[in-house]
Design a protein around this motif. Structure first.
Motif, PDB file in Angstrom:
ATOM      1  N   ARG A  11      -5.086 -30.275  22.187  1.00 35.34           N
ATOM      2  CA  ARG A  11      -6.426 -30.467  22.766  1.00 35.34           C
ATOM      3  C   ARG A  11      -6.898 -31.903  22.565  1.00 35.34           C
ATOM      4  NH1 ARG A  11      -9.480 -29.907  26.824  1.00 35.34           N
ATOM      5  NH2 ARG A  11     -11.663 -29.550  26.382  1.00 35.34           N
ATOM      6  N   ASP A  12      -6.643 -32.477  21.390  1.00 32.62           N
ATOM      7  CA  ASP A  12      -6.991 -33.886  21.154  1.00 32.62           C
ATOM      8  C   ASP A  12      -6.314 -34.769  22.194  1.00 32.62           C
ATOM      9  OD1 ASP A  12      -8.464 -33.345  18.806  1.00 32.62           O
ATOM     10  OD2 ASP A  12      -6.719 -33.666  17.514  1.00 32.62           O
ATOM     11  N   ARG A  13      -5.048 -34.516  22.447  1.00 35.32           N
ATOM     12  CA  ARG A  13      -4.295 -35.317  23.426  1.00 35.32           C
ATOM     13  C   ARG A  13      -4.905 -35.202  24.813  1.00 35.32           C
ATOM     14  NH1 ARG A  13       1.225 -33.084  20.895  1.00 35.32           N
ATOM     15  NH2 ARG A  13       1.400 -34.583  19.186  1.00 35.32           N
ATOM     16  N   GLU A  14      -5.276 -33.986  25.176  1.00 32.02           N
ATOM     17  CA  GLU A  14      -5.901 -33.773  26.484  1.00 32.02           C
ATOM     18  C   GLU A  14      -7.228 -34.511  26.589  1.00 32.02           C
ATOM     19  OE1 GLU A  14      -6.342 -29.546  26.813  1.00 32.02           O
ATOM     20  OE2 GLU A  14      -4.182 -29.194  26.850  1.00 32.02           O
ATOM     21  N   LEU A  15      -8.046 -34.404  25.558  1.00 27.72           N
ATOM     22  CA  LEU A  15      -9.358 -35.051  25.583  1.00 27.72           C
ATOM     23  C   LEU A  15      -9.242 -36.569  25.604  1.00 27.72           C
ATOM     24  CD1 LEU A  15     -11.203 -32.713  23.075  1.00 27.72           C
ATOM     25  CD2 LEU A  15     -11.789 -33.017  25.490  1.00 27.72           C
ATOM     26  N   LEU A  16      -8.311 -37.113  24.845  1.00 26.91           N
ATOM     27  CA  LEU A  16      -8.133 -38.569  24.827  1.00 26.91           C
ATOM     28  C   LEU A  16      -7.627 -39.092  26.162  1.00 26.91           C
ATOM     29  CD1 LEU A  16      -6.599 -39.114  21.291  1.00 26.91           C
ATOM     30  CD2 LEU A  16      -8.899 -39.720  22.051  1.00 26.91           C
ATOM     31  N   ALA A  17      -6.808 -38.309  26.832  1.00 30.19           N
ATOM     32  CA  ALA A  17      -6.245 -38.725  28.117  1.00 30.19           C
ATOM     33  C   ALA A  17      -7.258 -38.625  29.252  1.00 30.19           C
ATOM     34  CB  ALA A  17      -5.013 -37.887  28.443  1.00 30.19           C
ATOM     35  N   SER A  18      -8.318 -37.882  29.025  1.00 34.70           N
ATOM     36  CA  SER A  18      -9.320 -37.663  30.059  1.00 34.70           C
ATOM     37  C   SER A  18     -10.421 -38.721  29.977  1.00 34.70           C
ATOM     38  CB  SER A  18      -9.953 -36.275  29.871  1.00 34.70           C
ATOM     39  OG  SER A  18     -11.038 -36.109  30.746  1.00 34.70           O
ATOM     40  N   ALA A  19     -10.815 -39.210  31.132  1.00 35.66           N
ATOM     41  CA  ALA A  19     -11.942 -40.145  31.173  1.00 35.66           C
ATOM     42  C   ALA A  19     -13.253 -39.410  30.932  1.00 35.66           C
ATOM     43  CB  ALA A  19     -11.973 -40.865  32.516  1.00 35.66           C
ATOM     44  N   GLU A  20     -13.202 -38.111  31.159  1.00 34.25           N
ATOM     45  CA  GLU A  20     -14.373 -37.280  30.930  1.00 34.25           C
ATOM     46  C   GLU A  20     -14.150 -36.477  29.655  1.00 34.25           C
ATOM     47  OE1 GLU A  20     -15.294 -35.095  34.462  1.00 34.25           O
ATOM     48  OE2 GLU A  20     -14.917 -36.825  35.724  1.00 34.25           O
ATOM     49  N   GLY A  21     -14.966 -35.527  29.407  1.00 34.59           N
ATOM     50  CA  GLY A  21     -14.805 -34.715  28.208  1.00 34.59           C
ATOM     51  C   GLY A  21     -16.082 -34.679  27.404  1.00 34.59           C
ATOM     52  N   GLY A  22     -16.937 -35.635  27.697  1.00 35.35           N
ATOM     53  CA  GLY A  22     -18.266 -35.651  27.116  1.00 35.35           C
ATOM     54  C   GLY A  22     -18.302 -35.596  25.610  1.00 35.35           C
ATOM     55  N   ASN A  23     -19.202 -34.767  25.119  1.00 36.32           N
ATOM     56  CA  ASN A  23     -19.452 -34.671  23.689  1.00 36.32           C
ATOM     57  C   ASN A  23     -18.218 -34.191  22.935  1.00 36.32           C
ATOM     58  OD1 ASN A  23     -21.242 -35.016  21.518  1.00 36.32           O
ATOM     59  ND2 ASN A  23     -21.683 -32.827  21.484  1.00 36.32           N
ATOM     60  N   ARG A  24     -17.461 -33.278  23.527  1.00 33.28           N
ATOM     61  CA  ARG A  24     -16.269 -32.754  22.844  1.00 33.28           C
ATOM     62  C   ARG A  24     -15.235 -33.855  22.637  1.00 33.28           C
ATOM     63  NH1 ARG A  24     -13.763 -31.479  19.201  1.00 33.28           N
ATOM     64  NH2 ARG A  24     -11.969 -30.126  19.302  1.00 33.28           N
ATOM     65  N   ARG A  25     -15.132 -34.775  23.581  1.00 33.08           N
ATOM     66  CA  ARG A  25     -14.196 -35.904  23.433  1.00 33.08           C
ATOM     67  C   ARG A  25     -14.605 -36.787  22.262  1.00 33.08           C
ATOM     68  NH1 ARG A  25     -13.163 -41.259  25.416  1.00 33.08           N
ATOM     69  NH2 ARG A  25     -10.947 -41.511  25.889  1.00 33.08           N
TER      70      ARG A  25
END
Length: 66
Positions: A11-25
């Motif tokens: 999940r960390d990898r997914e969030l870091l790769a995303s330009a979005e993700g908001g607060n969870r990122r």
């Protein structure tokens, strides 16, 4: 053999790769930073004292210039 995580969860990898993700990122980034500054530092000390060869392997991976 089942894969385990090193520093980042899937999940960390997914969030870091995303330009979005908001607060969870941003929360994930904070958690990763804590793992680096707290847990990883402790692990390095344990390796240094108990298995320096493994510490050398870790350094090779982490310090690789790729």
């Amino acid at each position: 053999m089942a894969r385990t995580r090193a520093l980042l969860t899937e999940r960390d990898r997914e969030l870091l790769a995303s330009a979005e993700g908001g607060n969870r990122r941003y929360q994930s980034i904070s958690e990763i930073r804590s793992r680096i500054n707290e847990e990883l530092s402790t692990d390095v000390k344990v390796l240094k004292e108990n298995h320096p060869e493994l510490l050398d392997e870790l350094r090779e991976v982490v310090c690789d210039e790729d």
